[in-house]
Design a protein around this motif. Structure first.
Motif, short mmCIF file in Angstrom:
data_model
loop_
_atom_site.label_atom_id
_atom_site.label_comp_id
_atom_site.label_asym_id
_atom_site.label_seq_id
_atom_site.Cartn_x
_atom_site.Cartn_y
_atom_site.Cartn_z
N ALA A 3 -26.68 -5.62 -52.69
CA ALA A 3 -26.56 -4.79 -53.89
C ALA A 3 -25.57 -3.66 -53.64
N PRO A 4 -24.87 -3.21 -54.67
CA PRO A 4 -23.93 -2.11 -54.48
C PRO A 4 -24.67 -0.83 -54.12
N ALA A 5 -23.99 0.04 -53.40
CA ALA A 5 -24.58 1.32 -53.01
C ALA A 5 -24.85 2.15 -54.25
N PRO A 6 -25.95 2.93 -54.25
CA PRO A 6 -26.24 3.78 -55.41
C PRO A 6 -25.13 4.80 -55.63
N ALA A 7 -24.93 5.15 -56.87
CA ALA A 7 -23.90 6.13 -57.22
C ALA A 7 -24.25 7.49 -56.64
N LEU A 8 -23.24 8.30 -56.45
CA LEU A 8 -23.42 9.65 -55.91
C LEU A 8 -23.79 10.61 -57.03
N THR A 9 -25.00 10.46 -57.52
CA THR A 9 -25.42 11.31 -58.63
C THR A 9 -26.35 12.43 -58.19
N THR A 10 -26.87 12.35 -56.99
CA THR A 10 -27.83 13.35 -56.54
C THR A 10 -27.12 14.54 -55.92
N ALA A 11 -27.62 15.72 -56.21
CA ALA A 11 -27.10 16.93 -55.59
C ALA A 11 -28.19 17.53 -54.71
N ASP A 12 -29.21 16.73 -54.39
CA ASP A 12 -30.31 17.19 -53.55
C ASP A 12 -29.90 17.09 -52.09
N PRO A 13 -29.71 18.23 -51.42
CA PRO A 13 -29.27 18.20 -50.02
C PRO A 13 -30.22 17.42 -49.11
N ALA A 14 -31.53 17.53 -49.34
CA ALA A 14 -32.49 16.82 -48.48
C ALA A 14 -32.34 15.30 -48.62
N ALA A 15 -32.15 14.83 -49.85
CA ALA A 15 -31.97 13.39 -50.07
C ALA A 15 -30.66 12.90 -49.45
N LEU A 16 -29.60 13.69 -49.61
CA LEU A 16 -28.32 13.32 -49.01
C LEU A 16 -28.41 13.34 -47.49
N ALA A 17 -29.08 14.33 -46.93
CA ALA A 17 -29.23 14.41 -45.48
C ALA A 17 -29.96 13.18 -44.95
N GLU A 18 -30.99 12.76 -45.66
CA GLU A 18 -31.75 11.58 -45.24
C GLU A 18 -30.87 10.33 -45.27
N ARG A 19 -30.03 10.20 -46.30
CA ARG A 19 -29.12 9.05 -46.41
C ARG A 19 -28.03 9.09 -45.35
N LEU A 20 -27.66 10.30 -44.91
CA LEU A 20 -26.54 10.45 -43.97
C LEU A 20 -26.95 10.41 -42.51
N ARG A 21 -28.20 10.71 -42.22
CA ARG A 21 -28.62 10.86 -40.82
C ARG A 21 -28.24 9.64 -39.97
N ALA A 22 -28.57 8.45 -40.40
CA ALA A 22 -28.30 7.24 -39.60
C ALA A 22 -26.80 6.95 -39.46
N PRO A 23 -26.01 6.96 -40.54
CA PRO A 23 -24.59 6.66 -40.34
C PRO A 23 -23.84 7.72 -39.53
N VAL A 24 -24.22 8.99 -39.67
CA VAL A 24 -23.58 10.04 -38.87
C VAL A 24 -23.98 9.87 -37.42
N TRP A 25 -25.28 9.64 -37.16
CA TRP A 25 -25.73 9.43 -35.79
C TRP A 25 -24.99 8.24 -35.17
N SER A 26 -24.86 7.16 -35.93
CA SER A 26 -24.20 5.95 -35.44
C SER A 26 -22.74 6.23 -35.07
N ALA A 27 -22.04 6.96 -35.91
CA ALA A 27 -20.64 7.30 -35.63
C ALA A 27 -20.53 8.14 -34.35
N LEU A 28 -21.42 9.11 -34.20
CA LEU A 28 -21.39 9.96 -33.02
C LEU A 28 -21.76 9.16 -31.77
N TRP A 29 -22.76 8.29 -31.89
CA TRP A 29 -23.17 7.49 -30.75
C TRP A 29 -22.05 6.55 -30.31
N GLU A 30 -21.37 5.93 -31.27
CA GLU A 30 -20.26 5.04 -30.93
C GLU A 30 -19.14 5.79 -30.21
#
Length: 134
Positions: A3-30
């Motif tokens: 399925a396509p990724a959900p649109a960037l409609t949320t301005a909730d920092p906590a929700a965005l942080a939760e969505r970003l934690r894994a991909p940011v961690w992965s980039a740093l770990w790599e």
């Protein structure tokens, strides 16, 4: 087909942080893993580590310092808070900066949205992939 990724409609920092934690961690770990492979084996004991650091040339010493920085940020993102970063900051600016250019375009857009939602400074343009040199 996924399925396509959900649109960037949320301005909730906590929700965005939760969505970003894994991909940011992965980039740093790599990035950290690439540095680990490029550097001589790092001893675990303090005296061996001190001798190891003294044996590195200036370029390797810079890479070792970056490796330590990336390791600390990865631990922070995984819940083991690193010195110098607020325990209540799920995505320190340093982690976002270190991941910049090493994530997908979608993740870079989420990072920009997170920065805006948190009132942080915006980067000139989102990264478009792993184009930066370690």
């Amino acid at each position: 087909m996924s399925a396509p990724a959900p649109a960037l409609t949320t301005a909730d920092p906590a929700a965005l942080a939760e969505r970003l934690r894994a991909p940011v961690w992965s980039a740093l770990w790599e990035r950290a893993d690439a540095l680990r492979r490029a550097l001589p084996d790092r001893p675990a004991d303090p005296h061996g580590r001190w001798q190891w650091l003294r044996s590195l040339d200036p370029a390797q010493a810079r890479q070792a310092a970056l490796l330590d920085h990336l390791d600390a940020l990865c631990l922070h993102l995984a819940g083991r808070h690193a010195l110098g970063y607020r325990a209540d900051d799920p995505l320190p600016e340093a982690a976002l900066d270190a991941a910049d250019g090493f994530t997908s375009l979608h993740t870079a857009q989420l990072i920009a949205a997170y920065r805006q939602a948190c009132g942080r400074r915006a980067k000139a343009s989102p990264g478009t992939g792993r184009s930066k040199v370690l």
